[in-house]
Design a protein around this motif. Structure first.
Motif, PDB file in Angstrom:
ATOM      1  N   ARG A 190      39.883  39.089  28.958  1.00 27.31           N
ATOM      2  CA  ARG A 190      40.269  38.703  27.610  1.00 27.31           C
ATOM      3  C   ARG A 190      41.641  38.044  27.612  1.00 27.31           C
ATOM      4  NH1 ARG A 190      39.272  43.929  24.245  1.00 27.31           N
ATOM      5  NH2 ARG A 190      39.576  42.479  22.525  1.00 27.31           N
ATOM      6  N   TYR A 191      42.200  37.894  28.825  1.00 32.21           N
ATOM      7  CA  TYR A 191      43.448  37.157  29.008  1.00 32.21           C
ATOM      8  C   TYR A 191      43.133  35.916  29.848  1.00 32.21           C
ATOM      9  CZ  TYR A 191      45.926  41.542  27.793  1.00 32.21           C
ATOM     10  OH  TYR A 191      46.395  42.681  27.174  1.00 32.21           O
ATOM     11  N   GLN A 192      42.289  35.067  29.345  1.00 30.72           N
ATOM     12  CA  GLN A 192      41.825  33.916  30.114  1.00 30.72           C
ATOM     13  C   GLN A 192      42.960  33.038  30.620  1.00 30.72           C
ATOM     14  OE1 GLN A 192      38.723  32.921  31.217  1.00 30.72           O
ATOM     15  NE2 GLN A 192      38.103  35.001  30.596  1.00 30.72           N
ATOM     16  N   ILE A 196      43.181  32.508  37.233  1.00 30.36           N
ATOM     17  CA  ILE A 196      43.127  31.244  37.971  1.00 30.36           C
ATOM     18  C   ILE A 196      41.764  31.139  38.641  1.00 30.36           C
ATOM     19  CG2 ILE A 196      44.110  29.920  39.882  1.00 30.36           C
ATOM     20  CD1 ILE A 196      46.773  31.184  39.309  1.00 30.36           C
ATOM     21  N   PRO A 197      40.988  30.105  38.314  1.00 28.50           N
ATOM     22  CA  PRO A 197      39.645  29.977  38.891  1.00 28.50           C
ATOM     23  C   PRO A 197      39.703  29.659  40.377  1.00 28.50           C
ATOM     24  CG  PRO A 197      40.217  27.998  37.670  1.00 28.50           C
ATOM     25  CD  PRO A 197      41.317  28.996  37.399  1.00 28.50           C
ATOM     26  N   PRO A 198      38.690  30.047  41.139  1.00 30.51           N
ATOM     27  CA  PRO A 198      38.637  29.724  42.561  1.00 30.51           C
ATOM     28  C   PRO A 198      38.646  28.218  42.763  1.00 30.51           C
ATOM     29  CG  PRO A 198      37.032  31.408  42.015  1.00 30.51           C
ATOM     30  CD  PRO A 198      37.547  30.871  40.723  1.00 30.51           C
ATOM     31  N   GLY A 199      39.152  27.769  43.917  1.00 27.43           N
ATOM     32  CA  GLY A 199      39.202  26.345  44.210  1.00 27.43           C
ATOM     33  C   GLY A 199      37.908  25.868  44.840  1.00 27.43           C
ATOM     34  N   LYS A 281      33.002  39.585  42.263  1.00 28.16           N
ATOM     35  CA  LYS A 281      33.881  38.496  42.659  1.00 28.16           C
ATOM     36  C   LYS A 281      35.340  38.885  42.400  1.00 28.16           C
ATOM     37  CE  LYS A 281      32.550  34.429  41.431  1.00 28.16           C
ATOM     38  NZ  LYS A 281      32.306  33.187  40.658  1.00 28.16           N
ATOM     39  N   ALA A 282      36.228  38.511  43.331  1.00 26.69           N
ATOM     40  CA  ALA A 282      37.650  38.815  43.175  1.00 26.69           C
ATOM     41  C   ALA A 282      38.252  38.012  42.030  1.00 26.69           C
ATOM     42  CB  ALA A 282      38.397  38.513  44.468  1.00 26.69           C
ATOM     43  N   LEU A 283      39.345  38.514  41.498  1.00 27.38           N
ATOM     44  CA  LEU A 283      40.018  37.895  40.365  1.00 27.38           C
ATOM     45  C   LEU A 283      41.415  37.455  40.815  1.00 27.38           C
ATOM     46  CD1 LEU A 283      39.020  37.579  37.426  1.00 27.38           C
ATOM     47  CD2 LEU A 283      40.339  39.623  36.856  1.00 27.38           C
ATOM     48  N   THR A 291      53.579  40.824  32.747  1.00 34.08           N
ATOM     49  CA  THR A 291      54.464  40.838  31.580  1.00 34.08           C
ATOM     50  C   THR A 291      53.742  40.415  30.308  1.00 34.08           C
ATOM     51  OG1 THR A 291      55.199  38.558  32.018  1.00 34.08           O
ATOM     52  CG2 THR A 291      56.468  40.348  33.025  1.00 34.08           C
ATOM     53  N   SER A 292      52.545  39.833  30.447  1.00 30.43           N
ATOM     54  CA  SER A 292      51.789  39.378  29.280  1.00 30.43           C
ATOM     55  C   SER A 292      50.797  40.419  28.771  1.00 30.43           C
ATOM     56  CB  SER A 292      51.026  38.084  29.628  1.00 30.43           C
ATOM     57  OG  SER A 292      51.919  37.043  29.969  1.00 30.43           O
ATOM     58  N   LEU A 293      50.665  41.531  29.477  1.00 33.56           N
ATOM     59  CA  LEU A 293      49.714  42.555  29.056  1.00 33.56           C
ATOM     60  C   LEU A 293      50.159  43.226  27.764  1.00 33.56           C
ATOM     61  CD1 LEU A 293      48.918  44.328  32.465  1.00 33.56           C
ATOM     62  CD2 LEU A 293      47.557  42.598  31.273  1.00 33.56           C
ATOM     63  N   CYS A 294      49.190  43.493  26.899  1.00 38.14           N
ATOM     64  CA  CYS A 294      49.473  44.176  25.632  1.00 38.14           C
ATOM     65  C   CYS A 294      49.962  45.600  25.928  1.00 38.14           C
ATOM     66  CB  CYS A 294      48.226  44.222  24.768  1.00 38.14           C
ATOM     67  SG  CYS A 294      48.470  45.084  23.191  1.00 38.14           S
ATOM     68  N   GLN A 295      50.980  46.029  25.175  1.00 33.33           N
ATOM     69  CA  GLN A 295      51.526  47.371  25.371  1.00 33.33           C
ATOM     70  C   GLN A 295      51.444  48.201  24.092  1.00 33.33           C
ATOM     71  OE1 GLN A 295      55.199  47.700  27.640  1.00 33.33           O
ATOM     72  NE2 GLN A 295      54.954  45.628  28.420  1.00 33.33           N
TER      73      GLN A 295
END
Length: 398
Positions: A190-192, A196-199, A281-283, A291-295
């Motif tokens: 949900r944090y698109q 980073i998509p695979p190359g 699949k790995a992420l 630092t962008s995660l909701c707290q």
């Protein structure tokens, strides 16, 4: 025709030594290995080693100092760094062998976690590293959740995908989450903007891809018997079972509720949108993604429930760990330089001149010594080094 030996100047040699020392400092976190870290409790992150001579079942870990003072000459596995770990040396897992540096220890450190790395095995293929036969599998990369290491070819990527890198083959991502741990972190879909998509593979340098493995996940803790295959299989599916409850087709796994103290910045999402491609699949994650995660209260509780609270701990990241190591190294070098200058300043004029002449003589002699080997192409042996210093000592006496 004999292969030419690599020629290296003194400056290059010293620069390489400096680089190697700095690299070691980054791994050890600036720890000089003089004191056992047990008294510091469960450290956010530290260098950890496993002694297979004393704990062959891989159920114990030791700090840098203990690896040197208590296990010198033993079969040691270097584990790089581990989070929330406390030194086990000398506890009940070592068969009555006391720690030489800190004898008063609990029988067991119950918060420590152990995986297959502690017996020298890595990845979903459970192989040792380094292994020359694994070169075709690509580089080894670490999962930031389970902290196991995986071959590029064993990250569950399709044959049409590869690890995202730039033109200089440097990673475009900050951290990765292996396919075995993605289930625990499904809320990240949900944090698109952080993903980073695979190359696309370079056809001139293909890496063999093996797809998703059905073997046991590498993040399963290794018990004294290394656990059964059934136990490991159960652990693989545990992440899926913890996906959270579903109400009216809406998932609450990401804490999408409002609380009295904070408001979640994430909106409710359909379950299929969040979990449709979570597994297998790995992420790959953007730099500084944590630092962008909701707290908000709900999200913080979610992280706690899934054992991911460390994601909000700034000291858990390797960047913070290495920054601390660099600061410690800088302080140590400044202290050493200060001590040297103080010693030199305390000498009288004649002693200073003699010291500087001696330093210049040694530098000149060393340059000439290494130059002879460079010109002849011979290899410098330990006997040659001892002979050099003996000759220098005799000359000083004359």
């Amino acid at each position: 025709m004999e292969e030419e030996s690599e020629v290296m100047t003194i400056e290059e040699f010293l620069e390489n030594q400096e680089a190697e020392e700095e690299s070691a400092d980054l791994v050890f976190g600036g720890d000089e290995g003089k004191e056992c870290t047990y008294n510091e409790g469960y450290m956010p992150r530290q260098a950890v080693f496993s002694c297979l001579s004393c704990a062959p079942q891989g159920n114990a870990g030791i700090c840098t100092a203990c690896s040197l003072a208590c296990h010198d000459g033993h079969e040691i596995v270097e584990l790089w760094t581990k989070r929330n770990f406390r030194c086990d040396c000398g506890n009940s897992k070592f068969g009555g062998k006391d720690c030489k540096l800190w004898k008063e220890k609990d029988a067991e450190n119950k918060e420590n976690a152990y995986n297959q790395n502690f017996v020298g095995l890595y990845c979903i293929c459970h192989r040792q590293h380094p292994n020359p036969e694994d070169e075709h599998l690509g580089e080894m990369l670490q999962c930031c959740i389970c902290e196991d290491w995986f071959h590029e070819a064993h990250l569950g990527l399709l044959s049409s995908e590869k690890v995202p890198r730039d033109e200089d083959n440097e990673p475009l991502f900050d951290e990765l989450i292996c396919q075995n741990c993605v289930g625990r972190c499904s809320f990240l879909f949900r944090y698109q903007e952080l993903l980073i998509p695979p190359g696309i593979p370079d056809e001139t340098h293909p890496v063999e891809q093996s797809g998703t493995s059905t073997e046991a996940p590498a993040n399963v803790a290794v018990e004294q018997t290394m656990g059964s295959k059934a136990e490991k299989s159960d652990a693989l599916t545990s992440g899926k079972k913890e996906e959270g409850s579903v109400r009216n087709g809406v998932s609450d796994v990401a804490g999408c509720s409002q609380s009295s103290n904070s408001i979640c910045k994430l909106k409710p999402v359909n379950v299929n949108e969040e979990t449709g491609n979570c597994f297998g699949k790995a992420l790959f994650l953007e730099r500084s993604w944590r630092t962008s995660l909701c707290q908000c209260d709900s999200c913080v509780e979610l992280y706690k429930t899934r054992g991911l609270s460390f994601l909000l701990d700034k000291l858990d990241t390797l960047q913070s760990y290495e920054a601390l190591a660099k600061e410690r190294r800088k302080t140590r070098m400044e202290q050493a330089e200060g001590a040297s200058m103080k010693l030199l300043n305390n000498l009288d004029h004649v002693a200073k001149v003699e010291f500087l002449h001696g330093l210049n003589d040694m530098t000149s002699e060393l340059s000439s010594f290494l130059g002879d080997f460079r010109d002849t192409g011979k290899t410098v042996t330990s006997a040659d080094v001892y002979e050099f210093f003996d000759r220098l000592k005799k000359r000083r006496k004359l």
